[in-house]
Design a protein around this motif. Structure first.
Motif, mmCIF file in Angstrom:
data_model
loop_
_atom_site.group_PDB
_atom_site.id
_atom_site.type_symbol
_atom_site.label_atom_id
_atom_site.label_comp_id
_atom_site.label_asym_id
_atom_site.label_seq_id
_atom_site.Cartn_x
_atom_site.Cartn_y
_atom_site.Cartn_z
ATOM 1 N N GLU A 109 0.714 -1.154 -0.069
ATOM 2 C CA GLU A 109 -0.010 -0.013 -0.034
ATOM 3 C C GLU A 109 0.925 1.259 -0.046
ATOM 4 O OE1 GLU A 109 -3.872 -1.302 2.492
ATOM 5 O OE2 GLU A 109 -1.911 -0.899 3.707
ATOM 6 N N SER A 110 0.221 2.440 -0.501
ATOM 7 C CA SER A 110 0.943 3.477 -0.727
ATOM 8 C C SER A 110 -0.095 4.746 -0.608
ATOM 9 C CB SER A 110 1.834 3.866 -1.450
ATOM 10 O OG SER A 110 2.508 5.097 -1.418
ATOM 11 N N ASN A 111 0.146 5.920 -0.096
ATOM 12 C CA ASN A 111 -0.742 7.172 -0.630
ATOM 13 C C ASN A 111 -0.430 7.796 -1.601
ATOM 14 O OD1 ASN A 111 -1.262 7.969 2.896
ATOM 15 N ND2 ASN A 111 -2.551 6.795 1.589
ATOM 16 N N TYR A 112 0.623 7.344 -2.485
ATOM 17 C CA TYR A 112 1.213 8.031 -3.705
ATOM 18 C C TYR A 112 1.402 6.567 -4.961
ATOM 19 C CZ TYR A 112 1.839 11.772 -0.546
ATOM 20 O OH TYR A 112 1.793 12.561 0.323
ATOM 21 N N ALA A 113 0.935 6.919 -5.821
ATOM 22 C CA ALA A 113 0.626 5.992 -6.995
ATOM 23 C C ALA A 113 1.654 6.314 -8.184
ATOM 24 C CB ALA A 113 -0.752 5.859 -7.366
ATOM 25 N N LEU A 114 2.289 5.408 -8.768
ATOM 26 C CA LEU A 114 3.237 5.505 -9.816
ATOM 27 C C LEU A 114 2.440 5.483 -11.089
ATOM 28 C CD1 LEU A 114 6.340 5.940 -10.498
ATOM 29 C CD2 LEU A 114 6.410 3.342 -10.505
ATOM 30 N N ASN A 115 2.620 6.143 -11.912
ATOM 31 C CA ASN A 115 2.027 6.167 -13.328
ATOM 32 C C ASN A 115 2.107 4.588 -13.970
ATOM 33 O OD1 ASN A 115 1.317 6.150 -16.363
ATOM 34 N ND2 ASN A 115 2.320 8.164 -16.540
ATOM 35 N N PHE A 116 0.973 3.994 -14.356
ATOM 36 C CA PHE A 116 1.197 2.652 -14.715
ATOM 37 C C PHE A 116 1.919 2.303 -15.820
ATOM 38 C CE2 PHE A 116 -1.864 4.397 -17.733
ATOM 39 C CZ PHE A 116 -2.127 3.546 -18.842
ATOM 40 N N GLU A 208 -3.221 7.048 -24.461
ATOM 41 C CA GLU A 208 -1.918 7.472 -25.171
ATOM 42 C C GLU A 208 -1.786 9.026 -25.193
ATOM 43 O OE1 GLU A 208 -1.726 4.048 -28.562
ATOM 44 O OE2 GLU A 208 -3.462 5.492 -28.696
ATOM 45 N N THR A 209 -2.328 9.820 -24.091
ATOM 46 C CA THR A 209 -2.325 11.079 -24.182
ATOM 47 C C THR A 209 -0.623 11.417 -23.753
ATOM 48 O OG1 THR A 209 -3.115 11.501 -21.964
ATOM 49 C CG2 THR A 209 -4.464 11.297 -23.923
ATOM 50 N N ASP A 210 -0.224 12.613 -23.740
ATOM 51 C CA ASP A 210 1.200 12.959 -23.173
ATOM 52 C C ASP A 210 1.228 12.693 -21.692
ATOM 53 O OD1 ASP A 210 2.168 13.181 -25.723
ATOM 54 O OD2 ASP A 210 2.106 15.434 -25.672
ATOM 55 N N PHE A 211 0.094 13.047 -21.289
ATOM 56 C CA PHE A 211 -0.145 12.938 -19.603
ATOM 57 C C PHE A 211 0.349 11.601 -19.234
ATOM 58 C CE2 PHE A 211 -2.555 12.504 -15.537
ATOM 59 C CZ PHE A 211 -2.291 13.576 -15.116
ATOM 60 N N TRP A 212 -0.042 10.530 -19.928
ATOM 61 C CA TRP A 212 0.189 9.081 -19.451
ATOM 62 C C TRP A 212 1.450 8.574 -20.194
ATOM 63 C CZ3 TRP A 212 -2.394 7.799 -15.155
ATOM 64 C CH2 TRP A 212 -3.483 8.302 -14.878
ATOM 65 N N MET A 213 1.571 8.955 -21.416
ATOM 66 C CA MET A 213 2.580 8.203 -22.245
ATOM 67 C C MET A 213 3.954 9.175 -22.224
ATOM 68 S SD MET A 213 2.891 5.880 -24.550
ATOM 69 C CE MET A 213 1.542 5.657 -25.401
ATOM 70 N N PRO A 214 5.121 8.619 -21.827
ATOM 71 C CA PRO A 214 6.258 9.296 -21.852
ATOM 72 C C PRO A 214 6.901 9.635 -23.231
ATOM 73 C CG PRO A 214 6.630 7.074 -21.227
ATOM 74 C CD PRO A 214 5.203 7.292 -21.376
#
Length: 214
Positions: A109-116, A208-214
């Motif tokens: 668990e964590s209160n912070y999540a990494l981009n999938f 596939e947006t820039d927000f999620w896709m590096p």
């Protein structure tokens, strides 16, 4: 000679104190929440910096879970075991606990999540084996300032997905992503930390947006 307060005067003073308290409490509450949001941003800054340093040492890969089938291999544990940033789920004041997040005590668990994108899914959105890093995205990007790296998590989930819903953002109480007065705190891939409204996050639901896709 000392003047004695009459009952009416005493009641008036009490009423005035009550009015002042009712005016001050909302202000103090807002100040407290703002201070908590500041602590949250500082937590995100620490975690993102540790994760970016980890990536520099590991072929530009974020600290993805090493193996889902084994205990103590989650990405916060990986950072901790390799001395990038200590993770102790039993310590409620650690960098992984948001002051307005859901309390937790488990290593998964964590209160912070990494981009999938950096540990759980491939380019086409299909699941990646958790013990294989072959198809994961690296942190290399030409739009790093607009790509999500870490964010306030839904409940205590350590991953954040592109298919966010209004329920995830608003209706989970302390477990909401947008738990800071309907804003979520985020760390971007270039290392800067900011806040984004739940409404704005909902508009970024294309995987596939820039927000999620590096």
């Amino acid at each position: 000679m000392h003047k004695k307060f009459t009952l009416i005067e005493l009641l008036v003073v009490i009423a005035i104190i009550g009015i002042l308290a009712s005016l001050l409490l909302p202000v103090l509450g807002k100040a407290r929440k703002k201070a908590q949001s500041t602590v949250c941003k500082n937590n995100l800054k620490q975690i993102s910096m540790a994760s970016l340093i980890y990536a520099e040492d590991n072929n530009d890969l974020a600290p993805a879970d090493l193996d889902s089938g084994l205990a103590n291999t989650q990405w916060p544990v990986t950072l901790s075991n390799l001395n990038y940033l200590q993770f102790n789920p039993q310590n409620g004041n650690s960098s992984y606990h948001c002051p307005q997040g859901t309390p937790f005590t488990k290593v998964w668990e964590s209160n912070y999540a990494l981009n999938f994108r950096f540990g759980r899914y491939t380019d086409d959105g299909t699941a990646t084996p958790w013990n294989s890093h072959d198809d994961l995205f690296t942190i290399q990007s030409n739009h790093a300032s607009s790509t999500l790296f870490l964010m306030d998590s839904a409940d205590t989930q350590r991953w954040i997905w592109s298919n966010l819903t209004a329920n995830t953002l608003y209706n989970l109480g302390t477990g909401s992503v947008a738990r800071h007065n309907n804003f979520a705190n985020l760390a971007y891939l270039d290392g800067h930390v900011a806040s984004l409204s739940g409404t704005a996050i909902l508009s970024q639901n294309g995987f596939e947006t820039d927000f999620w896709m590096p």
